[in-house]
Design a protein around this motif. Structure first.
Motif, PDB file in Angstrom:
ATOM      1  N   ARG A   1      32.681  28.219  39.620  1.00 33.69           N
ATOM      2  CA  ARG A   1      32.098  27.846  40.910  1.00 33.69           C
ATOM      3  C   ARG A   1      31.564  29.070  41.650  1.00 33.69           C
ATOM      4  NH1 ARG A   1      36.687  23.493  42.822  1.00 33.69           N
ATOM      5  NH2 ARG A   1      35.884  21.756  41.586  1.00 33.69           N
ATOM      6  N   ALA A   2      32.317  30.167  41.619  1.00 33.77           N
ATOM      7  CA  ALA A   2      31.875  31.397  42.292  1.00 33.77           C
ATOM      8  C   ALA A   2      30.622  31.952  41.620  1.00 33.77           C
ATOM      9  CB  ALA A   2      32.992  32.438  42.284  1.00 33.77           C
ATOM     10  N   LEU A   3      30.582  31.896  40.303  1.00 33.47           N
ATOM     11  CA  LEU A   3      29.412  32.370  39.565  1.00 33.47           C
ATOM     12  C   LEU A   3      28.190  31.521  39.909  1.00 33.47           C
ATOM     13  CD1 LEU A   3      28.195  34.267  37.476  1.00 33.47           C
ATOM     14  CD2 LEU A   3      28.979  32.702  35.699  1.00 33.47           C
ATOM     15  N   ALA A   4      28.356  30.206  39.951  1.00 29.65           N
ATOM     16  CA  ALA A   4      27.246  29.318  40.305  1.00 29.65           C
ATOM     17  C   ALA A   4      26.769  29.582  41.739  1.00 29.65           C
ATOM     18  CB  ALA A   4      27.672  27.861  40.141  1.00 29.65           C
ATOM     19  N   ALA A   5      27.709  29.820  42.640  1.00 28.25           N
ATOM     20  CA  ALA A   5      27.348  30.122  44.036  1.00 28.25           C
ATOM     21  C   ALA A   5      26.558  31.425  44.112  1.00 28.25           C
ATOM     22  CB  ALA A   5      28.601  30.200  44.900  1.00 28.25           C
ATOM     23  N   PHE A   6      26.975  32.433  43.363  1.00 27.99           N
ATOM     24  CA  PHE A   6      26.258  33.710  43.341  1.00 27.99           C
ATOM     25  C   PHE A   6      24.836  33.501  42.828  1.00 27.99           C
ATOM     26  CE2 PHE A   6      24.795  37.563  41.272  1.00 27.99           C
ATOM     27  CZ  PHE A   6      25.029  38.524  42.243  1.00 27.99           C
TER      28      PHE A   6
ATOM     29  N   SER B   1      37.718  41.246  29.302  1.00 20.15           N
ATOM     30  CA  SER B   1      37.342  42.333  30.214  1.00 20.15           C
ATOM     31  C   SER B   1      35.998  42.051  30.887  1.00 20.15           C
ATOM     32  CB  SER B   1      37.336  43.683  29.503  1.00 20.15           C
ATOM     33  OG  SER B   1      36.435  43.694  28.437  1.00 20.15           O
ATOM     34  N   ASP B   2      35.087  41.339  30.202  1.00 18.51           N
ATOM     35  CA  ASP B   2      33.816  40.942  30.821  1.00 18.51           C
ATOM     36  C   ASP B   2      34.075  40.002  31.999  1.00 18.51           C
ATOM     37  OD1 ASP B   2      32.301  42.333  28.915  1.00 18.51           O
ATOM     38  OD2 ASP B   2      32.091  40.557  27.629  1.00 18.51           O
ATOM     39  N   VAL B   3      34.917  39.002  31.775  1.00 16.28           N
ATOM     40  CA  VAL B   3      35.237  38.028  32.819  1.00 16.28           C
ATOM     41  C   VAL B   3      35.972  38.721  33.963  1.00 16.28           C
ATOM     42  CG1 VAL B   3      36.503  35.904  33.371  1.00 16.28           C
ATOM     43  CG2 VAL B   3      35.252  36.090  31.214  1.00 16.28           C
ATOM     44  N   LEU B   4      36.893  39.605  33.631  1.00 19.06           N
ATOM     45  CA  LEU B   4      37.651  40.335  34.649  1.00 19.06           C
ATOM     46  C   LEU B   4      36.719  41.158  35.541  1.00 19.06           C
ATOM     47  CD1 LEU B   4      40.573  40.833  35.547  1.00 19.06           C
ATOM     48  CD2 LEU B   4      40.629  42.768  33.986  1.00 19.06           C
ATOM     49  N   ALA B   5      35.779  41.855  34.926  1.00 15.26           N
ATOM     50  CA  ALA B   5      34.816  42.656  35.698  1.00 15.26           C
ATOM     51  C   ALA B   5      33.960  41.760  36.587  1.00 15.26           C
ATOM     52  CB  ALA B   5      33.931  43.466  34.752  1.00 15.26           C
ATOM     53  N   ALA B   6      33.522  40.624  36.059  1.00 17.68           N
ATOM     54  CA  ALA B   6      32.715  39.696  36.847  1.00 17.68           C
ATOM     55  C   ALA B   6      33.531  39.126  38.012  1.00 17.68           C
ATOM     56  CB  ALA B   6      32.196  38.564  35.966  1.00 17.68           C
ATOM     57  N   GLN B   7      34.806  38.821  37.771  1.00 21.61           N
ATOM     58  CA  GLN B   7      35.664  38.306  38.839  1.00 21.61           C
ATOM     59  C   GLN B   7      35.805  39.329  39.965  1.00 21.61           C
ATOM     60  OE1 GLN B   7      39.118  37.368  36.432  1.00 21.61           O
ATOM     61  NE2 GLN B   7      38.739  35.169  36.648  1.00 21.61           N
ATOM     62  N   ILE B   8      35.974  40.574  39.612  1.00 17.46           N
ATOM     63  CA  ILE B   8      36.109  41.636  40.621  1.00 17.46           C
ATOM     64  C   ILE B   8      34.821  41.762  41.430  1.00 17.46           C
ATOM     65  CG2 ILE B   8      36.346  44.142  40.931  1.00 17.46           C
ATOM     66  CD1 ILE B   8      38.293  44.026  38.469  1.00 17.46           C
ATOM     67  N   MET B   9      33.681  41.738  40.743  1.00 20.63           N
ATOM     68  CA  MET B   9      32.400  41.865  41.442  1.00 20.63           C
ATOM     69  C   MET B   9      32.131  40.656  42.342  1.00 20.63           C
ATOM     70  SD  MET B   9      29.875  43.710  38.741  1.00 20.63           S
ATOM     71  CE  MET B   9      30.635  43.561  37.141  1.00 20.63           C
TER      72      MET B   9
ATOM     73  N   SER C   1      34.912  34.077  46.263  1.00 25.29           N
ATOM     74  CA  SER C   1      36.229  34.082  45.618  1.00 25.29           C
ATOM     75  C   SER C   1      36.224  33.402  44.253  1.00 25.29           C
ATOM     76  CB  SER C   1      37.254  33.389  46.512  1.00 25.29           C
ATOM     77  OG  SER C   1      38.498  33.327  45.843  1.00 25.29           O
ATOM     78  N   PRO C   2      36.553  34.164  43.202  1.00 24.41           N
ATOM     79  CA  PRO C   2      36.641  33.574  41.873  1.00 24.41           C
ATOM     80  C   PRO C   2      38.037  33.036  41.573  1.00 24.41           C
ATOM     81  CG  PRO C   2      36.883  35.923  41.695  1.00 24.41           C
ATOM     82  CD  PRO C   2      36.655  35.613  43.161  1.00 24.41           C
ATOM     83  N   GLY C   3      38.874  32.964  42.589  1.00 20.99           N
ATOM     84  CA  GLY C   3      40.261  32.556  42.357  1.00 20.99           C
ATOM     85  C   GLY C   3      41.073  33.762  41.913  1.00 20.99           C
ATOM     86  N   GLU C   4      42.103  33.494  41.156  1.00 18.71           N
ATOM     87  CA  GLU C   4      42.961  34.572  40.673  1.00 18.71           C
ATOM     88  C   GLU C   4      42.171  35.481  39.724  1.00 18.71           C
ATOM     89  OE1 GLU C   4      47.227  35.167  38.366  1.00 18.71           O
ATOM     90  OE2 GLU C   4      46.606  33.185  39.025  1.00 18.71           O
TER      91      GLU C   4
ATOM     92  N   VAL D   1      18.597  31.761  37.775  1.00 17.76           N
ATOM     93  CA  VAL D   1      18.728  30.593  36.911  1.00 17.76           C
ATOM     94  C   VAL D   1      20.187  30.472  36.503  1.00 17.76           C
ATOM     95  CG1 VAL D   1      18.033  29.588  34.710  1.00 17.76           C
ATOM     96  CG2 VAL D   1      16.372  30.867  36.063  1.00 17.76           C
ATOM     97  N   SER D   2      20.720  29.263  36.566  1.00 14.84           N
ATOM     98  CA  SER D   2      22.110  29.027  36.194  1.00 14.84           C
ATOM     99  C   SER D   2      22.329  29.310  34.714  1.00 14.84           C
ATOM    100  CB  SER D   2      22.495  27.579  36.487  1.00 14.84           C
ATOM    101  OG  SER D   2      23.799  27.324  36.043  1.00 14.84           O
ATOM    102  N   THR D   3      23.432  29.970  34.404  1.00 16.48           N
ATOM    103  CA  THR D   3      23.773  30.256  33.022  1.00 16.48           C
ATOM    104  C   THR D   3      24.732  29.215  32.464  1.00 16.48           C
ATOM    105  OG1 THR D   3      25.598  31.674  33.733  1.00 16.48           O
ATOM    106  CG2 THR D   3      23.477  32.734  33.269  1.00 16.48           C
ATOM    107  N   ARG D   4      25.098  28.251  33.281  1.00 14.61           N
ATOM    108  CA  ARG D   4      26.019  27.189  32.861  1.00 14.61           C
ATOM    109  C   ARG D   4      25.309  25.843  32.932  1.00 14.61           C
ATOM    110  NH1 ARG D   4      31.175  29.068  31.261  1.00 14.61           N
ATOM    111  NH2 ARG D   4      31.365  31.084  32.191  1.00 14.61           N
ATOM    112  N   PRO D   5      25.576  24.981  31.946  1.00 13.61           N
ATOM    113  CA  PRO D   5      24.980  23.635  31.999  1.00 13.61           C
ATOM    114  C   PRO D   5      25.608  22.799  33.098  1.00 13.61           C
ATOM    115  CG  PRO D   5      26.263  23.942  29.976  1.00 13.61           C
ATOM    116  CD  PRO D   5      26.318  25.207  30.770  1.00 13.61           C
TER     117      PRO D   5
END
Length: 70
Positions: free
Chosen positions: A54-59, A25-33, A40-43, A66-70
């Protein structure tokens, strides 16, 4: 993240230092936002896939975060 798991396994990182687990549900909410923000986070399926990452990194880049992904 792998270094954190390895460090935990060998007893180097206290468990309290770990972030809470990310739920579907966390990922789903982030995808919607992200989708509403025009990144576009894809599907929208609650999965932490490549398009979502990729969408999260672009945001994060767009907002000078600061990036949350290595």
């Amino acid at each position: 993240m792998r270094w954190l798991i390895l460090a935990l396994l060998i007893g180097q990182v206290p468990e309290a230092a770990l972030p809470p687990p990310v739920t579907v549900s966390d990922v789903l909410a982030a995808q919607i936002m992200l989708d509403r923000a025009g990144l576009s986070p894809g599907e929208i399926d609650g999965r932490d896939g490549l398009n979502f990452k990729r969408a999260l990194a672009a945001f994060q880049r767009t907002h000078s975060l600061v990036s949350t992904r290595p």
